[in-house]
Design an enzyme around this catalytic site. Structure first.
Site, PDB file in Angstrom:
ATOM      1  N   LYS A 149      14.185   9.203   1.367  1.00 29.10           N
ATOM      2  CA  LYS A 149      13.606   8.525   2.263  1.00 29.10           C
ATOM      3  C   LYS A 149      14.795   7.940   3.595  1.00 29.10           C
ATOM      4  CE  LYS A 149       9.233   8.287   1.638  1.00 29.10           C
ATOM      5  NZ  LYS A 149       8.158   9.003   2.288  1.00 29.10           N
TER       6      LYS A 149
ATOM      7  N   TYR B 265      13.788   9.577  -4.430  1.00 26.61           N
ATOM      8  CA  TYR B 265      12.847   9.251  -3.488  1.00 26.61           C
ATOM      9  C   TYR B 265      13.693   8.361  -2.543  1.00 26.61           C
ATOM     10  CZ  TYR B 265       8.902   6.613  -2.307  1.00 26.61           C
ATOM     11  OH  TYR B 265       7.965   5.758  -1.365  1.00 26.61           O
TER      12      TYR B 265
ATOM     13  N   VAL C  18       4.290  20.789   3.183  1.00 28.56           N
ATOM     14  CA  VAL C  18       5.205  20.420   4.175  1.00 28.56           C
ATOM     15  C   VAL C  18       6.614  20.737   4.208  1.00 28.56           C
ATOM     16  CG1 VAL C  18       3.986  18.145   5.099  1.00 28.56           C
ATOM     17  CG2 VAL C  18       5.753  18.013   2.994  1.00 28.56           C
TER      18      VAL C  18
ATOM     19  N   THR D 192       1.890  -1.402  -2.038  1.00 29.33           N
ATOM     20  CA  THR D 192       0.816  -1.556  -1.767  1.00 29.33           C
ATOM     21  C   THR D 192      -0.358  -1.027  -2.755  1.00 29.33           C
ATOM     22  OG1 THR D 192       1.530  -0.843   0.372  1.00 29.33           O
ATOM     23  CG2 THR D 192      -0.741  -0.390   0.217  1.00 29.33           C
TER      24      THR D 192
HETATM   25  O1  LIG Z   1       3.816   0.191  -4.944  1.00 23.78           O
HETATM   26  C1  LIG Z   1       4.631   0.604  -3.916  1.00 23.78           C
HETATM   27  O2  LIG Z   1       4.111   0.659  -2.800  1.00 23.78           O
HETATM   28  C2  LIG Z   1       5.950   0.988  -4.340  1.00 23.78           C
HETATM   29  O3  LIG Z   1       6.037   1.371  -5.601  1.00 23.78           O
HETATM   30  C3  LIG Z   1       7.284   1.879  -5.995  1.00 23.78           C
HETATM   31  O4  LIG Z   1       8.004   0.839  -6.360  1.00 23.78           O
HETATM   32  P1  LIG Z   1       8.047  -0.127  -7.683  1.00 23.78           P
HETATM   33  O5  LIG Z   1       8.120  -1.616  -7.133  1.00 23.78           O
HETATM   34  O6  LIG Z   1       9.120   0.240  -8.487  1.00 23.78           O
HETATM   35  O7  LIG Z   1       6.508   0.213  -8.163  1.00 23.78           O
HETATM   36  P2  LIG Z   1       5.963  -0.116  -9.581  1.00 23.78           P
HETATM   37  O8  LIG Z   1       5.955   1.106 -10.559  1.00 23.78           O
HETATM   38  O9  LIG Z   1       4.523  -0.540  -9.314  1.00 23.78           O
HETATM   39  O10 LIG Z   1       6.573  -1.158 -10.282  1.00 23.78           O
HETATM   40  C4  LIG Z   1       6.791  -2.384  -9.947  1.00 23.78           C
HETATM   41  C5  LIG Z   1       7.425  -3.294 -11.096  1.00 23.78           C
HETATM   42  O11 LIG Z   1       6.621  -3.295 -12.127  1.00 23.78           O
HETATM   43  C6  LIG Z   1       7.140  -2.559 -13.303  1.00 23.78           C
HETATM   44  N1  LIG Z   1       6.289  -2.275 -14.263  1.00 23.78           N
HETATM   45  C7  LIG Z   1       5.628  -1.061 -13.669  1.00 23.78           C
HETATM   46  C8  LIG Z   1       4.545  -0.586 -14.511  1.00 23.78           C
HETATM   47  C9  LIG Z   1       4.258  -1.130 -15.773  1.00 23.78           C
HETATM   48  O12 LIG Z   1       3.161  -0.529 -16.416  1.00 23.78           O
HETATM   49  N2  LIG Z   1       4.837  -2.343 -15.933  1.00 23.78           N
HETATM   50  C10 LIG Z   1       5.837  -2.864 -15.414  1.00 23.78           C
HETATM   51  O13 LIG Z   1       6.494  -3.838 -15.748  1.00 23.78           O
HETATM   52  C11 LIG Z   1       8.334  -1.973 -12.949  1.00 23.78           C
HETATM   53  O14 LIG Z   1       9.326  -1.756 -14.016  1.00 23.78           O
HETATM   54  C12 LIG Z   1       8.877  -2.578 -11.481  1.00 23.78           C
HETATM   55  O15 LIG Z   1       9.486  -3.754 -11.927  1.00 23.78           O
HETATM   56  C13 LIG Z   1       7.564   2.978  -5.050  1.00 23.78           C
HETATM   57  O16 LIG Z   1       8.715   3.362  -5.431  1.00 23.78           O
HETATM   58  C14 LIG Z   1       7.536   2.376  -3.658  1.00 23.78           C
HETATM   59  O17 LIG Z   1       8.161   3.093  -2.865  1.00 23.78           O
HETATM   60  C15 LIG Z   1       6.318   2.063  -3.411  1.00 23.78           C
HETATM   61  O18 LIG Z   1       6.582   1.429  -2.120  1.00 23.78           O
END
Ligand SMILES: O=C(O)[C@H]1O[C@H](OP(=O)(O)OP(=O)(O)OC[C@H]2O[C@@H](n3ccc(=O)[nH]c3=O)[C@H](O)[C@@H]2O)[C@H](O)[C@@H](O)[C@@H]1O
Length: 325
Positions: free
Chosen positions: A147, A143, A57, A173
């Site tokens: 966005k 990111y 893209v 999601t």
């Molecule tokens: O799942 C999504 O749709 C979103 O995921 C990410 O955002 P984030 O919420 O940081 O996604 P994760 O990596 O799933 O993290 C969620 C939380 O879990 C924590 N986490 C993640 C992975 C892990 O193994 N352990 C853990 O504690 C992270 O630190 C964070 O606090 C993306 O940046 C968003 O744009 C997106 O909308």
């Protein structure tokens, strides 16, 4: 079917162009064209043709379409931080190219924006009128700011060139067919729990997220594209968990005896996140229908099959977010 751009047929009754992300942090775009024959009103007479166009893209594309679902961009933090310059190019140049296409062929364009445009929010839950709290130079900014400027471009093209725009702000999601090395919390915890490996919480686990099942998101995107409302709309499930609660919940649903371990907090990780979905309810008549429990059960079944076929999987952790040398 894989088609080169010049071989795509000319405009049909309705051509839909979804741009998606593929690869790890790359922005190669898969493009599908569906054609509905509206001369035949019976569902069984509806024809759908799909073309797969491999294209990046960040380069212009010449196709004739009616609707563009512009999803292309890695969304998992370890993936979008792997090549931050490419992530920025995808959101800026990629969105510019898709808007240029929308303007030229008078297509309606939907941008999949993100809850991350709210950054580490000081308003809870987040409604669309909140402007956010984003570190413009942090590791997530490629990111988040990408966005944010993509949203700005959408409304600039609307104002200046009458492009018909839709903006979905998607909250966390999940669902079957997530990549085992996606690196986001849902797939990581499930894969760890199913293998009796320790669930890895980043930080103390008090941060919150609200999780939406993928089919609800698809319904929301479709309703947004085909409705009249053109402001940004949150699409998410307000069912909120701390990561400590979520780890316990995944352990319970997988009947796992895994330990839970606490790793270093990642920089600028939002402390809380929960969508206010009043606007989606009012303007689109949309709200999530699948509970987190139902969605997780389906996703656990899926990942069990993946593990049965693949053997051991070590999910992507925070240390994998950059090349190691
Ligand atoms: O799942 C999504 O749709 C979103 O995921 C990410 O955002 P984030 O919420 O940081 O996604 P994760 O990596 O799933 O993290 C969620 C939380 O879990 C924590 N986490 C993640 C992975 C892990 O193994 N352990 C853990 O504690 C992270 O630190 C964070 O606090 C993306 O940046 C968003 O744009 C997106 O909308």
């Amino acid at each position: 079917m894989v088609a080169s751009t010049q071989n795509l047929h000319h405009r049909s009754v309705r051509d839909v162009l979804p741009t998606t992300a593929s690869g790890n942090g790359t922005t190669t775009t898969t493009t599908a064209t569906t054609v509905n024959d509206k001369n035949n009103s019976k569902a069984r007479d509806t024809h759908v043709w799909m073309y797969l166009v491999v294209h990046d893209v960040t380069e212009p594309i010449m196709v004739e379409v009616d609707q563009i679902y512009h999803l292309a961009c890695p969304a998992s933090p370890p993936h979008y931080q792997f090549n931050p310059v490419k992530t920025i190019k995808t959101s800026t140049m990629g969105t510019l190219n898709m808007l240029g296409l929308a303007k030229r062929v008078k297509a309606k364009i939907l941008l999949t924006s993100t809850s991350e445009i709210y950054g580490d929010p000081q308003v809870h839950p987040q409604s669309e009128d909140y402007w956010g709290n984003v570190n413009p130079i942090g590791p997530r900014s490629c990111y988040d700011e990408g966005k944010r400027v993509a949203e700005t471009m959408m409304y600039s093209y609307k104002e200046q060139s009458n492009v018909e725009v839709r903006v979905a702000r998607i909250f966390n999601t999940f669902g079957p067919r997530m990549h085992p090395n996606d690196g986001r919390v849902v797939s990581n915890f499930i894969i760890q729990a199913l293998q009796k490996k320790a669930l890895t919480i980043y930080g103390e686990g008090d941060q919150t997220r609200s999780f939406q099942y993928v089919s609800d998101l698809v319904d929301g995107l479709h309703a947004l594209m085909n409705g009249d409302y053109d402001g940004p709309v949150n699409l998410g499930n307000p069912d909120e968990f701390t990561m400590k609660e979520f780890a316990q919940y995944v352990k319970k649903l997988t009947k796992s005896e895994s330990d839970i371990i606490f790793l270093e907090k990642t920089q600028d990780d939002p402390n809380k996140r929960k969508p206010d979905i009043s606007l989606a309810k009012e303007k689109l008549g949309w709200e999530p229908r699948v509970t987190v429990k139902e969605g997780l059960s389906k996703t656990i079944t899926y990942f069990q099959q993946v593990l049965d076929e693949a053997g051991e999987i070590i999910p992507t952790g925070p240390g994998a977010s950059k090349p190691q040398n």
